[in-house]
Design a protein around this motif. Structure first.
Motif, PDB file in Angstrom:
ATOM      1  N   GLY A 101       0.791  -1.219   0.000  1.00 32.99           N
ATOM      2  CA  GLY A 101       0.000   0.000   0.000  1.00 32.99           C
ATOM      3  C   GLY A 101       0.831   1.279   0.000  1.00 32.99           C
ATOM      4  N   LYS A 102       2.149   1.173   0.094  1.00 36.10           N
ATOM      5  CA  LYS A 102       3.014   2.364   0.116  1.00 36.10           C
ATOM      6  C   LYS A 102       3.147   2.927  -1.294  1.00 36.10           C
ATOM      7  CE  LYS A 102       7.785   3.778   0.831  1.00 36.10           C
ATOM      8  NZ  LYS A 102       9.137   3.242   0.754  1.00 36.10           N
ATOM      9  N   LYS A 103       2.939   4.221  -1.428  1.00 39.00           N
ATOM     10  CA  LYS A 103       3.100   4.897  -2.721  1.00 39.00           C
ATOM     11  C   LYS A 103       4.585   5.162  -2.945  1.00 39.00           C
ATOM     12  CE  LYS A 103       1.154   7.314  -6.178  1.00 39.00           C
ATOM     13  NZ  LYS A 103       1.574   6.646  -7.384  1.00 39.00           N
ATOM     14  N   LEU A 104       5.089   4.769  -4.104  1.00 35.93           N
ATOM     15  CA  LEU A 104       6.498   4.952  -4.420  1.00 35.93           C
ATOM     16  C   LEU A 104       6.730   6.330  -5.042  1.00 35.93           C
ATOM     17  CD1 LEU A 104       7.270   1.478  -6.041  1.00 35.93           C
ATOM     18  CD2 LEU A 104       7.778   2.210  -3.715  1.00 35.93           C
ATOM     19  N   SER A 105       7.911   6.879  -4.776  1.00 32.75           N
ATOM     20  CA  SER A 105       8.293   8.147  -5.401  1.00 32.75           C
ATOM     21  C   SER A 105       8.620   7.881  -6.869  1.00 32.75           C
ATOM     22  CB  SER A 105       9.518   8.735  -4.699  1.00 32.75           C
ATOM     23  OG  SER A 105      10.671   7.943  -4.985  1.00 32.75           O
ATOM     24  N   ALA A 106       8.726   8.946  -7.653  1.00 31.28           N
ATOM     25  CA  ALA A 106       9.076   8.818  -9.070  1.00 31.28           C
ATOM     26  C   ALA A 106      10.452   8.168  -9.211  1.00 31.28           C
ATOM     27  CB  ALA A 106       9.050  10.186  -9.735  1.00 31.28           C
ATOM     28  N   GLU A 107      11.397   8.544  -8.330  1.00 29.83           N
ATOM     29  CA  GLU A 107      12.737   7.954  -8.381  1.00 29.83           C
ATOM     30  C   GLU A 107      12.682   6.454  -8.076  1.00 29.83           C
ATOM     31  OE1 GLU A 107      17.216   8.204  -6.458  1.00 29.83           O
ATOM     32  OE2 GLU A 107      15.616   9.318  -5.496  1.00 29.83           O
ATOM     33  N   GLU A 108      11.890   6.073  -7.051  1.00 31.53           N
ATOM     34  CA  GLU A 108      11.762   4.644  -6.706  1.00 31.53           C
ATOM     35  C   GLU A 108      11.156   3.861  -7.870  1.00 31.53           C
ATOM     36  OE1 GLU A 108      11.102   4.558  -1.877  1.00 31.53           O
ATOM     37  OE2 GLU A 108       9.491   5.395  -3.119  1.00 31.53           O
ATOM     38  N   GLU A 109      10.147   4.437  -8.512  1.00 28.77           N
ATOM     39  CA  GLU A 109       9.517   3.791  -9.669  1.00 28.77           C
ATOM     40  C   GLU A 109      10.540   3.591 -10.793  1.00 28.77           C
ATOM     41  OE1 GLU A 109       6.715   2.353 -10.426  1.00 28.77           O
ATOM     42  OE2 GLU A 109       5.452   2.899  -8.727  1.00 28.77           O
ATOM     43  N   LYS A 110      11.369   4.614 -11.027  1.00 30.66           N
ATOM     44  CA  LYS A 110      12.384   4.554 -12.073  1.00 30.66           C
ATOM     45  C   LYS A 110      13.399   3.447 -11.770  1.00 30.66           C
ATOM     46  CE  LYS A 110      15.548   7.427 -14.698  1.00 30.66           C
ATOM     47  NZ  LYS A 110      16.751   8.149 -14.481  1.00 30.66           N
ATOM     48  N   VAL A 111      13.823   3.351 -10.508  1.00 28.36           N
ATOM     49  CA  VAL A 111      14.782   2.315 -10.100  1.00 28.36           C
ATOM     50  C   VAL A 111      14.165   0.927 -10.293  1.00 28.36           C
ATOM     51  CG1 VAL A 111      16.047   1.333  -8.133  1.00 28.36           C
ATOM     52  CG2 VAL A 111      16.119   3.798  -8.547  1.00 28.36           C
ATOM     53  N   LEU A 112      12.884   0.769  -9.912  1.00 25.62           N
ATOM     54  CA  LEU A 112      12.220  -0.529 -10.089  1.00 25.62           C
ATOM     55  C   LEU A 112      12.114  -0.901 -11.567  1.00 25.62           C
ATOM     56  CD1 LEU A 112       9.364  -0.604  -7.412  1.00 25.62           C
ATOM     57  CD2 LEU A 112      11.615  -1.676  -7.330  1.00 25.62           C
ATOM     58  N   GLU A 113      11.814   0.082 -12.414  1.00 27.71           N
ATOM     59  CA  GLU A 113      11.745  -0.186 -13.853  1.00 27.71           C
ATOM     60  C   GLU A 113      13.117  -0.614 -14.377  1.00 27.71           C
ATOM     61  OE1 GLU A 113      10.059   3.190 -15.933  1.00 27.71           O
ATOM     62  OE2 GLU A 113       8.312   3.184 -14.589  1.00 27.71           O
ATOM     63  N   GLU A 114      14.160   0.063 -13.925  1.00 32.38           N
ATOM     64  CA  GLU A 114      15.522  -0.278 -14.342  1.00 32.38           C
ATOM     65  C   GLU A 114      15.888  -1.680 -13.849  1.00 32.38           C
ATOM     66  OE1 GLU A 114      18.958   0.246 -16.429  1.00 32.38           O
ATOM     67  OE2 GLU A 114      17.192   1.520 -16.467  1.00 32.38           O
ATOM     68  N   PHE A 115      15.493  -1.988 -12.603  1.00 35.98           N
ATOM     69  CA  PHE A 115      15.800  -3.315 -12.068  1.00 35.98           C
ATOM     70  C   PHE A 115      15.055  -4.403 -12.824  1.00 35.98           C
ATOM     71  CE2 PHE A 115      18.476  -3.413  -8.203  1.00 35.98           C
ATOM     72  CZ  PHE A 115      19.035  -4.647  -8.457  1.00 35.98           C
ATOM     73  N   ALA A 116      13.837  -4.117 -13.263  1.00 32.55           N
ATOM     74  CA  ALA A 116      13.093  -5.105 -14.048  1.00 32.55           C
ATOM     75  C   ALA A 116      13.874  -5.449 -15.322  1.00 32.55           C
ATOM     76  CB  ALA A 116      11.701  -4.576 -14.383  1.00 32.55           C
ATOM     77  N   LYS A 117      14.452  -4.419 -15.981  1.00 29.08           N
ATOM     78  CA  LYS A 117      15.258  -4.645 -17.189  1.00 29.08           C
ATOM     79  C   LYS A 117      16.533  -5.428 -16.862  1.00 29.08           C
ATOM     80  CE  LYS A 117      13.755  -0.295 -19.221  1.00 29.08           C
ATOM     81  NZ  LYS A 117      14.182   1.099 -19.398  1.00 29.08           N
TER      82      LYS A 117
END
Length: 194
Positions: A101-117
């Motif tokens: 339920g925690k909302k991620l920051s834009a930076e956290e979202e970007k890091v998660l997208e990079e980690f997915a790749k």
């Protein structure tokens, strides 16, 4: 949105069935049936005195597994940056700093997208998940490590991943409560009843 509490495990001496043993060991290692079965067979032959002994035995048990079993064991761990918190164990949530339920920051979202790749590329190269002992480090600090490790051989990475799993299990052991009996403290050198 609070972090989950560390789990409680029964004393290893009380684990008499494969089901109970698997449940307890999966708390330390994530659900990996080949590992739980091999460790339970060793436990039946000669009972483990404590969970640190179980973790220590795991290294030899994994070394003696076939390639398919090793992959099942290493792939039991979740991916770093896995978004679906419902698929993470209590410990994985704690280790990766995931709060449902925690909302991620834009930076956290970007890091998660990079980690997915990075996870996808790593898995294409090696055929198994990238495993690292996070130890409280931010995910953005782990990205360069993952990229660097992609230069290793498959054998180096399998060995590194298995060692990371053992380190994670030892760290988890320090955080669990053992139900019943005297409390114990654990370090990398063993467990002591207090």
């Amino acid at each position: 949105t609070t972090m989950p509490a560390a789990p409680t495990l029964p004393p290893v001496s009380s684990l008499k069935t494969l089901e109970d043993f698997t449940k307890a060991v999966s708390t330390l290692f994530e659900p990996a049936p080949p590992l739980a079965k091999a460790l339970f067979e060793a436990h039946e032959a000669k009972a483990f005195p404590d969970y640190l002994s179980v973790i220590d035995a795991a290294k030899d048990k994994i070394a003696n597994m076939n390639a398919e079993e090793k992959l099942e064991v290493i792939n039991a761990h979740p991916r770093i940056g896995q978004k679906d918190a419902k698929k993470l164990s209590t410990f994985s949530k704690m280790e990766q700093g995931v709060t449902e339920g925690k909302k991620l920051s834009a930076e956290e979202e970007k890091v998660l997208e990079e980690f997915a790749k990075v996870n996808e590329e790593y898995e294409q190269i090696f055929g198994f998940k990238f495993i690292i002992f996070v130890n409280g480090r931010p995910k953005k600090d782990l990205l360069p490590i993952a990229r660097q490790r992609m230069k290793n051989t498959k054998d180096q990475e399998l060995s590194t991943g298995i060692q990371a799993m053992l380190d994670i299990a030892k760290d988890r052991l320090k955080k669990v409560k053992i139900s019943g009996g005297a409390p114990q403290t654990c370090s990398l050198f063993g467990c002591n009843v207090m």
